[in-house]
Design an enzyme around this catalytic site. Structure first.
Site, PDB file in Angstrom:
ATOM      1  N   LYS A   1       0.527  -1.455   0.183  1.00 58.04           N
ATOM      2  CA  LYS A   1      -0.228   0.342   0.003  1.00 58.04           C
ATOM      3  C   LYS A   1       0.697   1.417  -0.461  1.00 58.04           C
ATOM      4  CE  LYS A   1      -2.219   1.205   4.251  1.00 58.04           C
ATOM      5  NZ  LYS A   1      -1.530   2.773   4.742  1.00 58.04           N
ATOM      6  N   ASN A   2       2.051   0.809   1.122  1.00 56.54           N
ATOM      7  CA  ASN A   2       2.459   2.151   1.248  1.00 56.54           C
ATOM      8  C   ASN A   2       3.440   2.591   0.245  1.00 56.54           C
ATOM      9  OD1 ASN A   2       1.015   2.770   3.426  1.00 56.54           O
ATOM     10  ND2 ASN A   2       2.985   2.436   4.155  1.00 56.54           N
TER      11      ASN A   2
ATOM     12  N   ARG B   1      -4.445   9.852   4.960  1.00 54.80           N
ATOM     13  CA  ARG B   1      -4.217  11.569   4.651  1.00 54.80           C
ATOM     14  C   ARG B   1      -3.203  11.072   3.024  1.00 54.80           C
ATOM     15  NH1 ARG B   1      -3.100  13.269   9.310  1.00 54.80           N
ATOM     16  NH2 ARG B   1      -0.435  13.919   8.567  1.00 54.80           N
TER      17      ARG B   1
ATOM     18  N   CYS C   1      -5.331  11.468  13.523  1.00 54.76           N
ATOM     19  CA  CYS C   1      -5.702  10.206  13.043  1.00 54.76           C
ATOM     20  C   CYS C   1      -5.346   9.571  14.741  1.00 54.76           C
ATOM     21  CB  CYS C   1      -4.732   9.623  12.055  1.00 54.76           C
ATOM     22  SG  CYS C   1      -3.004   9.584  12.941  1.00 54.76           S
TER      23      CYS C   1
ATOM     24  N   ARG D   1      -1.122  14.602  13.241  1.00 55.08           N
ATOM     25  CA  ARG D   1       0.194  13.990  12.290  1.00 55.08           C
ATOM     26  C   ARG D   1       0.364  15.323  11.203  1.00 55.08           C
ATOM     27  NH1 ARG D   1      -1.284   8.117  10.184  1.00 55.08           N
ATOM     28  NH2 ARG D   1       0.794   9.169   8.615  1.00 55.08           N
TER      29      ARG D   1
ATOM     30  N   ASP E   1       3.262  20.757   8.068  1.00 58.43           N
ATOM     31  CA  ASP E   1       4.394  22.069   8.387  1.00 58.43           C
ATOM     32  C   ASP E   1       5.473  21.740   6.824  1.00 58.43           C
ATOM     33  OD1 ASP E   1       6.037  21.366  10.965  1.00 58.43           O
ATOM     34  OD2 ASP E   1       4.796  19.673   9.994  1.00 58.43           O
ATOM     35  N   LEU E   2       6.191  20.198   7.364  1.00 59.05           N
ATOM     36  CA  LEU E   2       6.914  20.288   6.301  1.00 59.05           C
ATOM     37  C   LEU E   2       6.614  20.307   5.526  1.00 59.05           C
ATOM     38  CD1 LEU E   2       8.916  17.838   8.707  1.00 59.05           C
ATOM     39  CD2 LEU E   2       9.816  19.955   8.147  1.00 59.05           C
TER      40      LEU E   2
ATOM     41  N   ASP F   1       5.676   1.167  12.457  1.00 59.47           N
ATOM     42  CA  ASP F   1       5.124   0.202  11.822  1.00 59.47           C
ATOM     43  C   ASP F   1       4.416  -1.484  11.677  1.00 59.47           C
ATOM     44  OD1 ASP F   1       4.136   1.763   8.329  1.00 59.47           O
ATOM     45  OD2 ASP F   1       3.548   2.557  10.782  1.00 59.47           O
TER      46      ASP F   1
ATOM     47  N   ILE G   1       9.114   7.539  16.317  1.00 57.96           N
ATOM     48  CA  ILE G   1       8.238   8.225  15.808  1.00 57.96           C
ATOM     49  C   ILE G   1       7.623   8.853  15.821  1.00 57.96           C
ATOM     50  CG2 ILE G   1       7.832   8.102  13.152  1.00 57.96           C
ATOM     51  CD1 ILE G   1      10.831   7.239  12.936  1.00 57.96           C
TER      52      ILE G   1
ATOM     53  N   ARG H   1      -7.803  -1.694   5.318  1.00 58.33           N
ATOM     54  CA  ARG H   1      -7.751  -0.546   4.475  1.00 58.33           C
ATOM     55  C   ARG H   1      -5.861  -1.467   4.216  1.00 58.33           C
ATOM     56  NH1 ARG H   1      -7.501   5.241   7.633  1.00 58.33           N
ATOM     57  NH2 ARG H   1      -5.965   4.794   5.493  1.00 58.33           N
TER      58      ARG H   1
HETATM   59  C1  EPZ Z   1       4.364   6.856   6.583  1.00 57.74           C
HETATM   60  O1  EPZ Z   1       3.413   7.977   7.630  1.00 57.74           O
HETATM   61  C2  EPZ Z   1       3.716   5.376   5.965  1.00 57.74           C
HETATM   62  N1  EPZ Z   1       1.728   5.700   5.652  1.00 57.74           N
HETATM   63  C3  EPZ Z   1       3.497   5.772   7.858  1.00 57.74           C
HETATM   64  O2  EPZ Z   1       2.396   4.346   7.572  1.00 57.74           O
HETATM   65  C4  EPZ Z   1       4.427   5.428   9.169  1.00 57.74           C
HETATM   66  O3  EPZ Z   1       4.133   5.105   9.721  1.00 57.74           O
HETATM   67  C5  EPZ Z   1       4.787   6.287   8.287  1.00 57.74           C
HETATM   68  O4  EPZ Z   1       5.056   7.220   7.489  1.00 57.74           O
HETATM   69  C6  EPZ Z   1       6.308   6.136   8.874  1.00 57.74           C
HETATM   70  O5  EPZ Z   1       7.400   5.339   8.979  1.00 57.74           O
HETATM   71  C7  EPZ Z   1       2.181   6.187   4.532  1.00 57.74           C
HETATM   72  O6  EPZ Z   1       3.610   5.595   3.330  1.00 57.74           O
HETATM   73  C8  EPZ Z   1       0.901   5.947   3.515  1.00 57.74           C
HETATM   74  P1  EPZ Z   1       5.898  11.122   8.185  1.00 57.74           P
HETATM   75  P2  EPZ Z   1       3.867   9.665   6.993  1.00 57.74           P
HETATM   76  O7  EPZ Z   1       5.828  11.896   7.286  1.00 57.74           O
HETATM   77  O8  EPZ Z   1       4.439   9.796   5.535  1.00 57.74           O
HETATM   78  C9  EPZ Z   1       6.676  14.142  11.954  1.00 57.74           C
HETATM   79  C10 EPZ Z   1       0.844   2.953   8.123  1.00 57.74           C
HETATM   80  O9  EPZ Z   1       0.503   1.665   9.028  1.00 57.74           O
HETATM   81  N2  EPZ Z   1       5.843  15.019  11.036  1.00 57.74           N
HETATM   82  O10 EPZ Z   1       7.072   9.718   8.037  1.00 57.74           O
HETATM   83  O11 EPZ Z   1       2.785  10.375   7.379  1.00 57.74           O
HETATM   84  C11 EPZ Z   1       5.283  12.540  12.428  1.00 57.74           C
HETATM   85  O12 EPZ Z   1       4.617  13.461  13.089  1.00 57.74           O
HETATM   86  C12 EPZ Z   1       1.020   4.294   8.186  1.00 57.74           C
HETATM   87  O13 EPZ Z   1       0.746   2.266   6.495  1.00 57.74           O
HETATM   88  C13 EPZ Z   1       6.202  16.468  10.873  1.00 57.74           C
HETATM   89  O14 EPZ Z   1       6.455  16.369  12.155  1.00 57.74           O
HETATM   90  O15 EPZ Z   1       5.125   9.954   8.004  1.00 57.74           O
HETATM   91  C14 EPZ Z   1       6.207  11.985  12.545  1.00 57.74           C
HETATM   92  O16 EPZ Z   1       6.228  12.238  13.903  1.00 57.74           O
HETATM   93  C15 EPZ Z   1       0.596   4.458   9.586  1.00 57.74           C
HETATM   94  N3  EPZ Z   1       5.627  17.612  10.141  1.00 57.74           N
HETATM   95  C16 EPZ Z   1       7.311  12.088  11.374  1.00 57.74           C
HETATM   96  O17 EPZ Z   1       7.270  13.131  11.269  1.00 57.74           O
HETATM   97  C17 EPZ Z   1       5.076  16.964   9.289  1.00 57.74           C
HETATM   98  O18 EPZ Z   1       5.114  17.731   7.693  1.00 57.74           O
HETATM   99  C18 EPZ Z   1       7.329  10.851  10.613  1.00 57.74           C
HETATM  100  O19 EPZ Z   1       6.376  10.637   9.602  1.00 57.74           O
HETATM  101  C19 EPZ Z   1       5.342  15.076   8.248  1.00 57.74           C
HETATM  102  C20 EPZ Z   1       5.551  14.762   9.255  1.00 57.74           C
END
Ligand code: EPZ
Length: 423
Positions: A22-23, A94, A118, A123, A126-127, A308, A330, A400
């Protein structure tokens, strides 16, 4: 609303085919919008998140054909004209937020709903937004929507992700490959899903340096062409079934259609449990240990221990011989499964972003509630080794991200049935 009815304990014996990821699929589907011709993606799983994203992409005018039988998805962006991703769809998934990078990158204009929170907390994105501003885009927020505009060519620059983010890396790459003079992402994510996206964009004609490293440099090109892509197999599903196979002492399972190279450091950590693991080209054979060694883990960005898999790992540790702990660096509060596993008799205690586990406790069947995708599969793993009858409620969360879960588990001996639940 369906539930799973599970009778345990049951050993798992036989082979399980791993589905497409999926991801990994979601970023590739967004990238297809950047091409001037159709893109075909194979090894696509029949998952609710894929159906949702198909609809998000259709809203723009793209033609999307999904041959579910063979897992083949064709996206034709020829008639893409409506540059919007509505709240009704984005709130369901998302990753629909990838539409921002794709539409801004291709057309210099986009209106995309903010994804919202979520099950386990805020989540932020901002980045994503700050990175696009640094690139040269004009980003405003209006009534829950991001309104983005960019000139024919953005100056670009350098943006450092802190923390490293999969989603922000994907969105910034999508926004820059056609529209940024030169843009560098520092502390970029190195997850296999990101690496596959970048490699396929280069095959479409993009100019990206540093793929697989923490520094990506993108130089915009004029056009990209659609291509044929094989989607990766699901590394989180692989890890989930490796853990399931270790939890009952008589289990003996072979996982097939595995992308072994995408598993990062997980196999090494897994082998410390005492499970007998044999890895071949695209298969992994697991023979459960008599007793599971307690192994503490701390989640990290790739290739570290994936967040995950932390719920599944903690649940397995309730069957280990001794104390262990699981820390999530994370997501600090991704422990909604703990009170449910405790209902099944697990000895677990959360302190800040760490769960402390004491094993081995014989679990006993009970009714438990799913809260999110990975939390719910950990409840299925627990119920399969619990004595007696369990009901795992609200399994729409599972649909999902896990394709044909009950079929795959039934084929290796689990006693699991999907039952429609009265409203
Ligand atoms: C991806 O989510 C995956 N989703 C998530 O899997 C996975 O848990 C996550 O990466 C971490 O490995 C998909 O690939 C669709 P991040 P993502 O941006 O991209 C912080 C599942 O179960 N952050 O890498 O949303 C954030 O809060 C899902 O399949 C900011 O602060 O995760 C977190 O603490 C759940 N600001 C960290 O970075 C931002 O703008 C990593 O989040 C973006 C992120």
């Amino acid at each position: 609303m369906d539930k799973f009815v599970i009778e345990g304990p049951t050993p798992l014996q036989g082979s399980i085919p791993i589905s497409g990821s999926k991801n990994a699929a979601l970023p590739l589907m967004a990238a297809a919008l950047l091409g001037d011709s159709p893109t075909t993606i194979t090894n696509i799983p029949k998952l609710r998140d894929i159906y949702t994203f198909n609809n998000v992409i259709r809203v723009t005018g793209c033609k999307v054909d999904f041959d579910e039988e063979d897992g083949i998805l064709t996206i034709d962006p020829k008639h893409l004209s409506h540059l919007e991703a509505p709240y009704e769809l984005v709130r369901k998934m998302r990753a629909s937020f990838y539409m921002l990078g794709a539409l801004l990158g291709k057309f210099g204009k986009a209106k995309v709903s903010l994804p919202g929170g979520c099950a386990w907390g805020p989540r932020p994105v901002d980045l994503h937004l700050d990175g696009m501003r640094e690139m040269g885009a004009d980003i405003t927020l209006d009534q829950g929507y991001v309104i983005a505009e960019a000139p024919e060519q953005m100056e670009g620059g350098t943006f450092t992700l802190e923390p490293s983010s999969v989603g922000a890396t994907v969105n910034l790459v999508l926004a820059s490959v056609l529209r940024a003079k030169e843009f560098t992402i520092k502390n970029a994510a190195r997850e296999p899903d990101v690496v596959l996206l970048c490699k396929k964009l280069v095959e479409m004609g993009a100019n990206i340096e540093g793929i697989g490293t923490q520094t990506l440099t993108i130089r915009g090109v004029d056009t990209l062409e659609g291509i044929a892509i094989r989607n990766a197999s699901d590394r989180i599903e692989t890890g989930t079934f490796m853990i399931a196979a270790a939890m009952h002492p008589q289990s003996n399972v072979t996982l097939t259609n595995v992308d072994v190279d995408d598993l990062g450091g997980f196999p090494e950590t897994f082998s410390k449990t005492g499970a007998d693991m044999t890895i071949n080209k695209d298969t992994i054979h697991i023979k459960a240990p008599e007793t599971i060694n307690p192994v503490s883990v701390k989640t990290e960005v790739y290739p570290g221990f994936p967040t995950d898999l932390q719920a599944q790992w903690s649940t397995m540790m309730t069957q280990a011989n001794g104390k262990s702990s699981v820390t999530d660096t994370i997501y600090y509060d991704r422990f909604s499964y703990v009170p449910e596993v405790v209902r099944l008799g697990g000895d677990m205690d959360v302190e800040e972003n760490t769960v402390h586990i004491e094993g081995k406790n014989q679990l006993k069947g009970a009714s438990v509630m799913s809260t999110d995708l990975r939390a719910s599969v950990s409840l299925v793993l627990a119920a399969m080794v619990a004595e007696g009858h369990s009901d795992v409620l609200r399994i729409y969360h599972l649909d999902r991200g896990y394709e044909d879960l009950e079929e795959k588990l039934t084929n290796v001996g689990a006693n699991i049935k999907r039952v429609a639940q009265e409203k």
